[in-house]
Design a protein around this motif. Structure first.
Motif, short mmCIF file in Angstrom:
data_model
loop_
_atom_site.label_atom_id
_atom_site.label_comp_id
_atom_site.label_asym_id
_atom_site.label_seq_id
_atom_site.Cartn_x
_atom_site.Cartn_y
_atom_site.Cartn_z
N PRO A 33 0.94 -1.71 -0.01
CA PRO A 33 0.01 0.09 -0.01
C PRO A 33 0.79 1.36 0.09
O PRO A 33 0.36 2.61 -0.50
CB PRO A 33 -0.51 -0.16 1.43
CG PRO A 33 -0.83 -1.69 1.43
CD PRO A 33 0.09 -2.13 1.15
N TYR A 34 2.34 1.29 0.48
CA TYR A 34 2.78 2.64 -0.06
C TYR A 34 3.88 2.63 -0.92
O TYR A 34 4.72 3.48 -0.64
CB TYR A 34 4.29 2.37 1.85
CG TYR A 34 3.32 2.03 2.99
CD1 TYR A 34 1.86 2.81 3.29
CD2 TYR A 34 2.97 0.50 3.99
CE1 TYR A 34 1.32 2.38 4.76
CE2 TYR A 34 2.47 0.58 4.79
CZ TYR A 34 1.43 1.49 5.19
OH TYR A 34 1.57 0.85 6.95
N VAL A 35 3.80 1.64 -1.66
CA VAL A 35 4.57 1.72 -2.34
C VAL A 35 4.57 2.84 -3.72
O VAL A 35 4.83 3.92 -4.49
CB VAL A 35 4.94 0.16 -3.60
CG1 VAL A 35 5.31 0.23 -5.22
CG2 VAL A 35 4.80 -0.99 -2.47
N ALA A 36 3.34 2.61 -4.59
CA ALA A 36 2.54 3.62 -5.19
C ALA A 36 3.00 5.25 -4.93
O ALA A 36 3.51 6.36 -5.74
CB ALA A 36 1.07 4.11 -5.59
N GLY A 37 2.71 5.57 -3.44
CA GLY A 37 3.05 7.39 -3.06
C GLY A 37 4.29 7.29 -2.63
O GLY A 37 4.22 8.32 -2.26
N GLY A 38 5.63 6.31 -2.69
CA GLY A 38 6.72 5.84 -2.24
C GLY A 38 7.48 6.62 -4.01
O GLY A 38 7.30 6.40 -4.96
N GLU A 39 8.76 6.45 -3.54
CA GLU A 39 9.58 7.11 -5.11
C GLU A 39 11.08 5.81 -5.57
O GLU A 39 11.87 6.22 -5.86
CB GLU A 39 10.36 8.32 -4.43
CG GLU A 39 9.53 9.21 -4.41
CD GLU A 39 10.24 10.58 -4.17
OE1 GLU A 39 10.78 10.82 -4.47
OE2 GLU A 39 9.27 11.64 -3.94
N PHE A 40 10.99 5.04 -4.73
CA PHE A 40 11.28 3.84 -4.61
C PHE A 40 10.77 2.54 -6.30
O PHE A 40 10.57 2.17 -6.36
CB PHE A 40 11.67 3.16 -3.73
CG PHE A 40 13.00 2.00 -3.05
CD1 PHE A 40 14.67 2.45 -3.69
CD2 PHE A 40 12.73 0.90 -3.46
CE1 PHE A 40 15.03 1.74 -3.80
CE2 PHE A 40 13.66 -0.61 -3.60
CZ PHE A 40 15.36 0.26 -3.52
N GLN A 41 11.66 2.82 -7.50
CA GLN A 41 11.52 2.44 -8.36
C GLN A 41 11.48 0.72 -8.18
O GLN A 41 10.76 -0.06 -9.05
CB GLN A 41 12.26 3.00 -9.41
CG GLN A 41 11.69 2.52 -10.86
CD GLN A 41 9.96 3.19 -11.21
OE1 GLN A 41 10.23 4.40 -10.96
NE2 GLN A 41 8.90 2.29 -11.72
N ALA A 42 12.27 0.44 -7.59
CA ALA A 42 12.33 -1.38 -7.68
C ALA A 42 11.05 -2.51 -7.41
O ALA A 42 10.73 -3.39 -7.21
CB ALA A 42 13.42 -1.83 -6.71
N PHE A 43 11.01 -1.62 -6.33
CA PHE A 43 8.95 -2.10 -5.94
C PHE A 43 8.36 -1.92 -6.80
O PHE A 43 7.32 -2.83 -6.94
CB PHE A 43 8.46 -0.75 -3.78
CG PHE A 43 10.02 -1.45 -3.49
CD1 PHE A 43 11.21 -2.03 -3.66
CD2 PHE A 43 9.01 -0.81 -1.66
CE1 PHE A 43 11.55 -2.47 -1.66
CE2 PHE A 43 10.31 -0.59 -1.13
CZ PHE A 43 11.82 -1.81 -0.70
N LYS A 44 7.91 -0.93 -7.64
CA LYS A 44 7.23 -0.42 -8.33
C LYS A 44 7.01 -1.49 -9.52
O LYS A 44 6.72 -2.04 -10.04
CB LYS A 44 7.08 0.49 -8.90
CG LYS A 44 6.79 1.61 -7.29
CD LYS A 44 6.97 3.55 -8.00
CE LYS A 44 6.26 5.05 -7.06
NZ LYS A 44 6.42 6.23 -7.87
N ASP A 45 8.08 -2.37 -9.79
CA ASP A 45 8.91 -2.46 -11.08
C ASP A 45 8.08 -4.04 -9.95
O ASP A 45 8.01 -4.46 -11.09
CB ASP A 45 10.03 -2.32 -11.42
CG ASP A 45 10.31 -1.32 -11.99
OD1 ASP A 45 9.71 -0.26 -12.14
OD2 ASP A 45 11.53 -0.85 -12.35
N ALA A 46 8.60 -4.22 -9.27
CA ALA A 46 8.17 -5.60 -8.58
C ALA A 46 6.56 -6.38 -9.16
O ALA A 46 6.83 -6.94 -9.67
CB ALA A 46 8.91 -5.62 -7.25
N LEU A 47 6.09 -4.66 -8.58
CA LEU A 47 4.77 -5.23 -8.37
C LEU A 47 4.05 -4.97 -10.47
O LEU A 47 2.89 -6.24 -10.51
CB LEU A 47 3.70 -4.06 -8.20
CG LEU A 47 4.10 -4.18 -6.31
CD1 LEU A 47 2.96 -2.96 -5.75
CD2 LEU A 47 3.59 -5.47 -5.56
N ALA A 48 4.82 -4.55 -10.67
CA ALA A 48 3.97 -4.02 -12.23
C ALA A 48 4.73 -5.24 -12.78
O ALA A 48 3.58 -6.05 -13.65
CB ALA A 48 5.02 -3.23 -13.19
N ALA A 49 5.49 -5.99 -12.80
CA ALA A 49 5.85 -7.68 -13.40
C ALA A 49 5.43 -8.12 -12.90
O ALA A 49 4.70 -9.50 -13.74
CB ALA A 49 7.51 -7.55 -12.94
N GLY A 50 4.43 -8.64 -11.86
CA GLY A 50 3.77 -9.59 -11.32
C GLY A 50 2.75 -9.44 -11.78
O GLY A 50 1.94 -10.30 -11.98
#
Length: 622
Positions: free
Chosen positions: A305-322
């Motif tokens: 829940p905190y990934v979208a509002g953050g700026e850490f791209q690696a977390f965003k990429d992991a969720l998108a790839a998933g």
């Protein structure tokens, strides 16, 4: 042995026995000289008694006493006398008395010992296994083997009282695919044909249900040709149980009662009437494993829940790839969970150094994590690691995760949620050990239920049975079995204790048509199914009752009750980590005559094969 036969054991004498003439048999546990007086601690299975050869004893007795060494086997005749109050040893059950020796007979002598039996020897395991008969004399091993015997008796006591029959099943059976490699036994009478040693009594106990024995158990020897490790052996023992006309709750309740009886009877420890229960999915989300150690809390939490509002791209990429993988799988009719970002709050460890965090990260990488992020909780802020990417959400994250000042937050992300869970779960387990949270005297049971019935093998592009092919799919999935195997939950259950899988079981399939569907889903050829399991499916045609069972591992149970981490510590004659027995040097070669009788010839392994490498470690040729 008719002369000098013991009249009492070395653990039985007390102050009330003073004045009695007794005969003891046992081993010299320890001998010491003091002012012309010889003290011999004589040991048998029951305890230790101090024997005294007084100053001024007859010359023959004094001379014989001088010869005695540790582990000499003796018969001693003498008179019991109370020790002076100043010499009472409260650490010995027999510490209030001693036996004044009048006659000593050496029953057998002992050579110089390869390691000390009196106290902690410090001997390496290989040496202990080579001289296992000496190792088994130690107080520690005597205690653990007694505990094993007591547990086995308590099992029989409880189940027999509950109406179960103890029935033996064959140890020479036909080879069937059950997950691990079979140990094969060549037939002398039928050239080229083999028996197999059972990996479990699975098929036979189901046939016993068809035969009308609706409550069966067996303390069964099982054999699996797989790599040994701390909680595995090539041959092991399980408490095999099967019941008819039951559902899952009946079996879980019965096992809770059985465990309660075992622990109360052998350790005088009371267990809760009902154990905690988690679904497989819950266990993976909270602990990253289906065998969680519940002696400490520290549950994993969802950080996504905190990934979208953050700026850490690696977390965003992991969720998108998933999400992309999830959509692609859905197009093939396969249900997967997508990506995940999981967090673990480690209370009070905000002072961990970079090196300590890197050691935890290395543990996560063993389980395929690409890395591990971290942050420390300050006074209402996040500090260090990836904290700068979540600065605007610091208060929400701290509150949402239930973190406090001085805590450490560890985070693992992956496009496969299972990897994020298992990797961070491995970190949680390591922290439990590193922080001393795994008290061996504490016993935390849990049931893990609602397992997936099937697993998809990506390498072979096919479905496999997650447990075995005879597990019953929960009723709500029967209509969609073949359309969406990945969503099917089985009537499966595991019993977990202190981070170990202690027992595994399921409600079984008793309908031949449903069994054929399962064979079809896992790609098991009908002809092969008939060849391997025809005797079971044929039995199901004749009024098979609904049935289910479970098989707690006796070795693992006793290991945990004894506070050990290896089942070799609670088996009288175990194999080592190479599946060898240093005691009798097995496995070993046999004569050509024996091979000829069995119609066998030996093919030597090529250089560099696993068998050849094992031989270089000291294994016999194959």
């Amino acid at each position: 042995m008719e002369t000098m036969k013991r009249t009492v054991t070395c653990g039985a004498l007390r102050k009330a026995d003073a004045g009695k003439k007794v005969t003891l048999n046992g081993w010299v546990h320890r001998k010491r000289e003091h002012g012309g007086i010889s003290f011999i601690n004589l040991r048998d299975r029951y305890g230790v008694t101090q024997v005294v050869v007084d100053d001024g004893a007859p010359a023959e007795l004094a001379s014989l006493t001088a010869e005695l060494r540790n582990e000499y086997c003796l018969a001693i005749e003498g008179t019991v006398r109370a020790r002076p109050d100043s010499m009472i040893n409260p650490e010995m059950d027999t510490g209030e008395i001693e036996v004044a020796a009048e006659k000593i007979v050496i029953l057998s002598r002992a050579e110089v010992l390869p390691f000390q039996i009196d106290g902690e020897s410090g001997a390496k395991e290989e040496l202990r296994l080579k001289y296992r008969y000496l190792d088994l004399r130690t107080a520690s091993m005597q205690r653990k083997i007694k505990l094993r015997s007591d547990v086995a008796f308590a099992v029989r006591e409880y189940l027999t009282a509950g109406g179960f029959y103890e029935i033996e099943t064959p140890t020479f059976i036909r080879s069937t695919p059950e997950g691990a490699r079979d140990y094969l036994v060549p037939s002398r009478l039928y050239a080229g044909q083999f028996y197999a040693l059972p990996q479990s009594p699975q098929l036979y106990k189901q046939i016993l249900m068809v035969a009308g024995f609706d409550k069966y158990f067996q303390i069964a020897r099982c054999y699996r040709d797989e790599d040994a490790r701390g909680d595995r052996q090539p041959e092991f023992t399980q408490i095999d149980i099967e019941m008819s006309f039951v559902g899952r709750e009946d079996i879980l309740s019965m096992v809770e009662g059985l465990m309660g009886h075992i622990f109360k009877k052998t350790l005088n420890t009371s267990l809760p009437a009902q154990f905690k229960r988690y679904s497989y999915d819950e266990a993976m989300e909270l602990f990253g494993t289906d065998k969680p150690d519940l002696r400490f809390d520290m549950k994993m939490q969802d950080f996504s829940p905190y990934v979208a509002g953050g700026e850490f791209q690696a977390f965003k990429d992991a969720l998108a790839a998933g999400e992309a993988d999830k959509a692609a799988a859905a197009a093939k009719g396969i249900t997967i969970s997508g990506g995940g970002v999981k967090a673990l709050v480690v209370p009070g460890k905000g002072d961990y150094s970079r090196k300590q965090i890197e050691e935890l990260e290395a543990q996560a990488k063993i389980y395929k994590a690409k890395g591990m992020a971290w942050m420390k909780v300050g006074a209402g802020i996040l500090e260090g690691g990836v904290s700068k990417f979540f600065a605007s959400q610091a208060a929400d994250i701290i509150k949402g995760l239930g973190a406090k000042q001085g805590d450490l937050i560890l985070i693992v992300a992956d496009s496969k949620r299972r990897i994020a869970n298992t990797a961070l779960g491995a970190v949680r387990s390591k922290l439990g050990r590193d922080l001393g949270l795994c008290d061996p005297a504490k016993f935390e049971f849990a049931w893990i239920v609602d397992f997936p019935l099937f697993e998809f093998n990506e390498d072979e592009n096919r479905w496999e049975a997650a447990h075995h092919m005879f597990s019953y799919p929960q009723g709500k999935y029967h209509a969609t079995l073949e359309q969406d195997p990945g969503a099917v939950k089985g009537d499966l259950y595991d019993l977990v204790l202190n981070g170990f899988e202690l027992a595994s079981g399921s409600i079984r399939i008793h309908d031949p048509d449903l069994q054929k569907k399962i064979f079809k889903i896992v790609g098991f050829d009908p002809a092969e199914a008939e060849s391997k399991f025809g005797f079971l499916t044929e039995a199901f045609k004749y009024g098979a009752p609904p049935h289910g069972g479970i098989a707690p591992g006796l070795d693992r149970l006793v290991m945990l009750m004894a506070g050990e981490t290896s089942i070799r510590e609670v088996i009288a004659f175990p194999k080592n980590s190479f599946a060898q027995s240093p005691l009798d040097d097995s496995p070993n070669t046999v004569s050509q005559e024996q091979l000829n009788e069995l119609h066998l010839s030996i093919v030597q392994p090529k250089a560099g094969t696993p068998a050849d490498l094992h031989r270089s470690e000291g294994s016999p040729s194959v």
